[in-house]
Design a protein around this motif. Structure first.
Motif: not given
Length: 378
Positions: A178-179, A196, A172-173, A113
């Motif tokens: 960010e994805i 995201c 989710t992220c 990350r």
């Protein structure tokens, strides 16, 4: 009317760094943003190329000590005037990161990350347009005004969440905002990064937003600002008030407030840098015989001695009667005298003028004008 707008083209804000940021901090900020917005990486966002051009332009100026010094003193106008302009073409992604340390490059592709969205950055700079009269600039003034800006929401203490609740990390992220998708193309890996969709790039989700700020963590208000305007300021100059701009929603330092000076027109004087100009009318007898005339100045009144035979539109200089300089010294006041010709005369005045004319013993001579001379040349 005073106008309040956001300050445009703030390179520090574009990179998300403070004005006193070190070279390494500027480099790290650019590296982080370049990975996110470079068009070779971000192919989903149609605005990625324009966003990266803006980021690259800011980095090209701030990484160079000479360009950065010019920008800090004169803003973008000074940078462009000195010929420091970016080509605008996005560099190749491999070339861009060729000279960066390998640890950071490998961290990107290993899935570690990067900078969390919850980390603090810096609030936006603000601009306030302040109108001044020539007299106010001549003396310098202390003034105060209201600046519309955001303050931290007192109900949720800036968290954006309703009292008794808190935000949670986006599943989710995982809090990055960010994805990232790594695609294999033969022997190469390409990385696609996009915001995201679930948390809108914030990195966290608020299930129960604060009712006061609607989950934003800040509310719009007006703050009274006091400022001392030094004597001698001119149109277009500005004062920077540190940390008087917008707050950062993530708890970082506030931006700066720029007070832009706008000079109003004056009924008597015109200004050019430190000098001021005015016109005064004198009678024909005064121009012929000479004498004194009293004229206004910014500090009161002054007398000018008119020599006999003074011609209309003669300019006299009053030393030290102009505007003060911010760095010291004073300009001059330039006075243009205009001889007025009476339109109506009494019988006695006409007789005196004829007698005066007869003393010269010759008629008025007329010389050829510009157009007559031009015809002769042809």
């Amino acid at each position: 009317m005073n106008k309040f707008t956001m300050q445009e083209k703030n390179y520090y804000e574009v990179l998300g760094v403070n004005r006193d940021a070190s070279d390494d901090e500027i480099k790290r900020a650019f590296r982080h943003l370049a990975r996110k917005w470079h068009p070779d990486v971000n192919q989903k966002d149609k605005n990625a190329e324009e966003k990266f051009k803006e980021i690259n332009e800011a980095f090209e100026i701030l990484k160079d000590p000479e360009k950065r010094s010019v920008y800090d003193q004169y803003g973008t106008a000074g940078v462009e005037g000195a010929g420091f302009r970016s080509s605008g073409r996005p560099p190749n992604f491999d070339d861009l990161f060729r000279n960066l340390d390998f640890g950071d490059i490998f961290n990107v592709f290993s899935g570690e990350r990067g900078r969390r969205p919850s980390d603090s950055q810096r609030g936006a700079d603000l601009k306030y347009d302040l109108e001044l009269s020539l007299e106010e600039s001549f003396k310098g003034i202390d003034t105060e005004f209201l600046v519309p800006r955001h303050e931290q929401c007192s109900a949720c203490k800036g968290s954006g969440a309703r009292t008794g609740t808190s935000s949670k990390e986006c599943s989710t992220c995982h809090g990055t905002g960010e994805i990232r998708v790594i695609r294999k193309m033969g022997f190469m890996n390409t990385l696609a990064i996009s915001p995201c969709n679930r948390c809108n790039g914030e990195g966290n989700i608020i299930d129960k937003p604060c009712k006061t700020c609607k989950g934003k963590g800040k509310v719009k208000t007006s703050k009274k600002v006091k400022v001392t305007i030094p004597a001698g300021v001119d149109d277009g100059q500005y004062l920077r008030l540190s940390s008087q701009g917008e707050i950062d929603s993530k708890g970082g330092p506030s931006g700066d407030l720029y007070v832009i000076i706008h000079m109003t027109s004056h009924p008597v004087f015109e200004r050019y840098e430190k000098d001021i100009f005015c016109k005064t009318a004198i009678t024909l007898p005064l121009a012929v015989l000479g004498g004194e005339v009293t004229i206004p100045t910014l500090s009161g009144h002054a007398k000018i001695k008119i020599p006999s035979g003074t011609q209309s539109h003669t300019v006299f200089r009053l030393r030290g009667q102009g505007m003060p300089g911010i760095k010291g010294g004073k300009g001059d006041q330039l006075v243009k005298v205009v001889v007025t010709i009476p339109e109506k005369l009494t019988k006695e005045q006409k007789k005196l003028m004829r007698d005066y004319s007869d003393t010269f013993g010759r008629k008025t001579e007329t010389t050829k004008g510009f157009f007559e001379k031009l015809k002769e040349r042809k």
